[in-house]
Design an enzyme around this catalytic site. Structure first.
Site, short mmCIF file in Angstrom:
data_model
loop_
_atom_site.label_atom_id
_atom_site.label_comp_id
_atom_site.label_asym_id
_atom_site.label_seq_id
_atom_site.Cartn_x
_atom_site.Cartn_y
_atom_site.Cartn_z
N ASP A 64 0.83 -1.19 0.00
CA ASP A 64 0.00 0.00 0.00
C ASP A 64 0.87 1.25 0.00
OD1 ASP A 64 -2.36 1.51 0.25
OD2 ASP A 64 -1.91 1.79 2.37
N THR A 98 -0.69 4.60 -4.53
CA THR A 98 0.51 4.52 -5.34
C THR A 98 0.32 5.34 -6.60
OG1 THR A 98 0.61 2.24 -4.59
CG2 THR A 98 2.20 2.90 -6.24
P1 ADP Z 1 -2.89 1.90 -5.76
O1 ADP Z 1 -2.23 2.03 -4.43
O2 ADP Z 1 -2.68 3.12 -6.59
O3 ADP Z 1 -4.31 1.48 -5.67
P2 ADP Z 1 -2.41 -0.71 -6.77
O4 ADP Z 1 -1.16 -1.48 -6.54
O5 ADP Z 1 -3.65 -1.13 -6.05
O6 ADP Z 1 -2.08 0.78 -6.51
O7 ADP Z 1 -2.68 -0.79 -8.32
C1 ADP Z 1 -3.79 -0.19 -8.91
C2 ADP Z 1 -3.72 -0.28 -10.41
O8 ADP Z 1 -3.74 -1.62 -10.87
C3 ADP Z 1 -4.91 0.43 -11.03
O9 ADP Z 1 -4.48 1.25 -12.07
C4 ADP Z 1 -5.76 -0.74 -11.53
O10 ADP Z 1 -6.53 -0.36 -12.65
C5 ADP Z 1 -4.72 -1.74 -11.88
N1 ADP Z 1 -5.27 -3.10 -11.87
C6 ADP Z 1 -5.86 -3.74 -10.83
N2 ADP Z 1 -6.25 -4.98 -11.18
C7 ADP Z 1 -5.92 -5.15 -12.49
C8 ADP Z 1 -6.04 -6.22 -13.44
N3 ADP Z 1 -6.62 -7.36 -13.10
N4 ADP Z 1 -5.57 -6.03 -14.68
C9 ADP Z 1 -4.99 -4.86 -15.01
N5 ADP Z 1 -4.83 -3.82 -14.17
C10 ADP Z 1 -5.28 -3.95 -12.92
#
Ligand code: ADP
Ligand code: MG
Length: 540
Positions: A64, A98
């Protein structure tokens, strides 16, 4: 000669450190980029985790952004702004932490060559603000509403959003399992700002799949006294009495002094004390309650007394748990046992003390006012459960946001590519330098899909080219296309249910732009000498 001996103008205290101008700005930008580089690799479902340990030996493993930034203990004054926006994103919407850091750093990185070429920061700021306004309008336009669906359908859609959030976390392997759990938990508490009504209890041991949701309250069995074993541990529709008083024989306070003229009087004092507590216990029993909880201690005597009358009791219940029981069962916490009427007693369909792993849990389920839920998390290592809790927190926030605003956009970089394309198009109509600035803002937005590719080990240039091509289709049918994390190609994120609540993106763009503009508007930092120094000088 005299003309050369100009008096020196002293403006700041001795020991003050200043640096200013272009060099300062560029150095601030570099610091922010360095911070973003730390969290860069955690983005997305294939992102890596960070293990952070401090000098006390506390180990945290996290994916996170906000948690990592908080633990990093960043000292650079400009880079601290990024920590703040990650924190605020976390508290505002709960996810996208992030993303917000990466975006802000990328805006700055794009701005850097302009600054070095002597562009005035204010020009950049104006264009960036303008671009962000346009981008947010576009997100709102592209967002799809999930309102007006049946409850079942809505639940299904919400759990897709939760699954997208969870897919980047340690517990991503079980995202469907946890997503539906989170949706049920949020559904249980209804609307209103009652987030503390979702309790998360961590019990090391077992596997993730052993985690379960209690539609009500659960907490670890509190300390118990002799006689406890004889109490019943299971009730159907019990009345529940909630107390904030001690049910224990009091030992004398220090320095208490009683003067007796006759030894026989001693017994009367002891008796009086026993009478007081028996009287209290009688009143509890008379109220008809089958479960007695108190925030304060329930001692030996009381425990045995209740056991003899088939009543369950627990003392020293944590305040938040007691309040949750009160909210769930419809009872009110009493500070006296006089006049315990039926209205202040709570009830639930099912009460049980049950073994969960190595712990015993008191579980109240089927509560009349609903409105509370408890997730009991199981798993191997402590750090693992801690991270699982943080991930669930993200998912809970997302489901709440989506329930409230109920518009979603396509994730996996699809929305970012679409806005980027839109801004490039818009910029063509703008005359002057601003065109370049908006263009570079648009380019910065591509950092999200690029990083998703990098973290998954795909060829980012290749995937981005495919995406650009798809999004450039004049019919607009390419808009929902994003990175396909499974194949390394591109795919329709919307159809694959990679959804994010629109509010996450809107907030991220807004906060990242503001942070970038803030850092661009600083052209001088002044470091004051230590406060103690001032005092020293005054003392002299
Ligand atoms: P944040 O702390 O910004 O939420 P994350 O590590 O949770 O960071 O990543 C979020 C990103 O990953 C978003 O841009 C989301 O659209 C993308 N994402 C999540 N699941 C998938 C998936 N199954 N396929 C492609 N992209 C994904
Ligand atoms: Mg996330």
């Amino acid at each position: 000669m005299a003309a050369m001996m100009q008096p020196q103008i002293i403006l700041l205290k001795e020991g003050t450190d200043t640096s200013q101008g272009k060099a300062q700005l560029v150095s601030n930008i570099n610091a922010c980029t360095a911070v973003a580089d730390v969290v860069r690799s955690t983005l997305g479902p294939r992102g890596m985790d960070k293990l952070i340990h401090d000098d006390k030996g506390t180990v945290t493993i996290s994916n996170d952004g906000a948690t990592i930034m908080k633990l990093l203990d960043i000292v650079h004054p400009a880079a601290k702004i990024l920590v703040d926006i990650a924190k605020s994103q976390d508290s505002e919407v709960g996810d996208g932490t992030t993303t917000v850091v990466l975006l802000a750093a990328e805006f700055l990185r794009e701005a850097k060559p302009f600054i070095e070429d002597g562009v005035h920061p204010q020009n950049l700021i104006r264009s960036f603000r303008n671009a962000s306004y346009k981008a947010i309008q576009k997100v709102k336009e592209l967002a799809k509403s999930i309102e007006g669906q049946s409850l079942e359908e809505k639940k299904r859609l919400l759990s897709k959003c939760a699954a997208t959030t969870l897919s980047s976390k340690l517990i991503g392997g079980e995202k469907e399992f946890f997503a539906s759990m989170v949706v049920d938990a949020v559904g249980a508490i209804g609307d209103g700002d009652r987030l503390n009504m979702i309790g998360i209890k961590k019990v090391p041991g077992g596997t993730m799949r052993d985690s379960f949701l209690v539609n009500g309250v659960a907490f670890k069995k509190t300390f118990s006294y002799a006689g406890f074993e004889q109490q019943p541990k299971k009730f159907l529709n019990p009345k529940i009495l909630l107390l904030n008083i001690e049910l224990e024989l009091k030992s004398e306070k220090e320095n208490a002094e009683i003067r007796l003229s006759d030894p026989s009087q001693y017994q009367s004092i002891v008796d009086a004390e026993w009478n007081i507590i028996y009287d209290k216990l009688d009143k509890c029993v008379q109220s008809g309650a089958k479960v007695v909880l108190s925030r304060l201690a329930i001692g030996d005597l009381a425990t045995q007394y209740f056991a003899d009358r088939d009543i369950f009791c627990a003392g020293r219940v944590a305040e938040e748990d007691l309040l949750r029981v009160a909210a769930a069962t419809g009872g009110t916490v009493q500070t006296s046992v006089n006049n315990v009427v039926d209205e202040v007693l709570g009830t639930c369909e099912h009460f049980e003390e049950r073994q969960v792993g190595n712990e015993r849990f008191n579980i109240f389920s089927g509560c009349p006012s609903g409105r509370t839920a408890t997730i009991v998390l199981r798993g191997g290592a402590d750090q693992f459960i801690e991270e699982a809790e943080r991930s669930l927190h993200d998912a809970i926030m997302i489901v709440r946001r989506a329930t409230k605003n109920s518009t979603v956009v396509a994730g996996g970089g699809a929305i970012d590519m679409e806005i980027s394309k839109y801004l490039r198009q818009e910029s063509r109509a703008i005359a002057g330098k601003s065109q370049f600035f908006i263009n570079s803002y648009a380019k910065a937005l591509e950092v999200i899909p690029r990083q998703l590719c990098d973290n998954a080990g795909f060829d980012a240039t290749d995937v981005l080219n495919k995406l650009r091509q798809k999004h450039a289709l004049p019919t607009g049918e390419g808009a929902p296309y994003g990175v396909d994390i499974n194949t390394g190609g591109i795919a329709d994120s919307f159809a694959n249910f990679v959804w994010e609540p629109a509010v996450v993106k809107i907030n991220a763009i807004n906060a990242a732009t503001e942070a970038a503009c803030l850092i661009l508007s600083v052209d001088e930092t002044v470091k004051n000498p230590k406060r103690s120094g001032i005092r020293e000088r005054r003392a002299r």
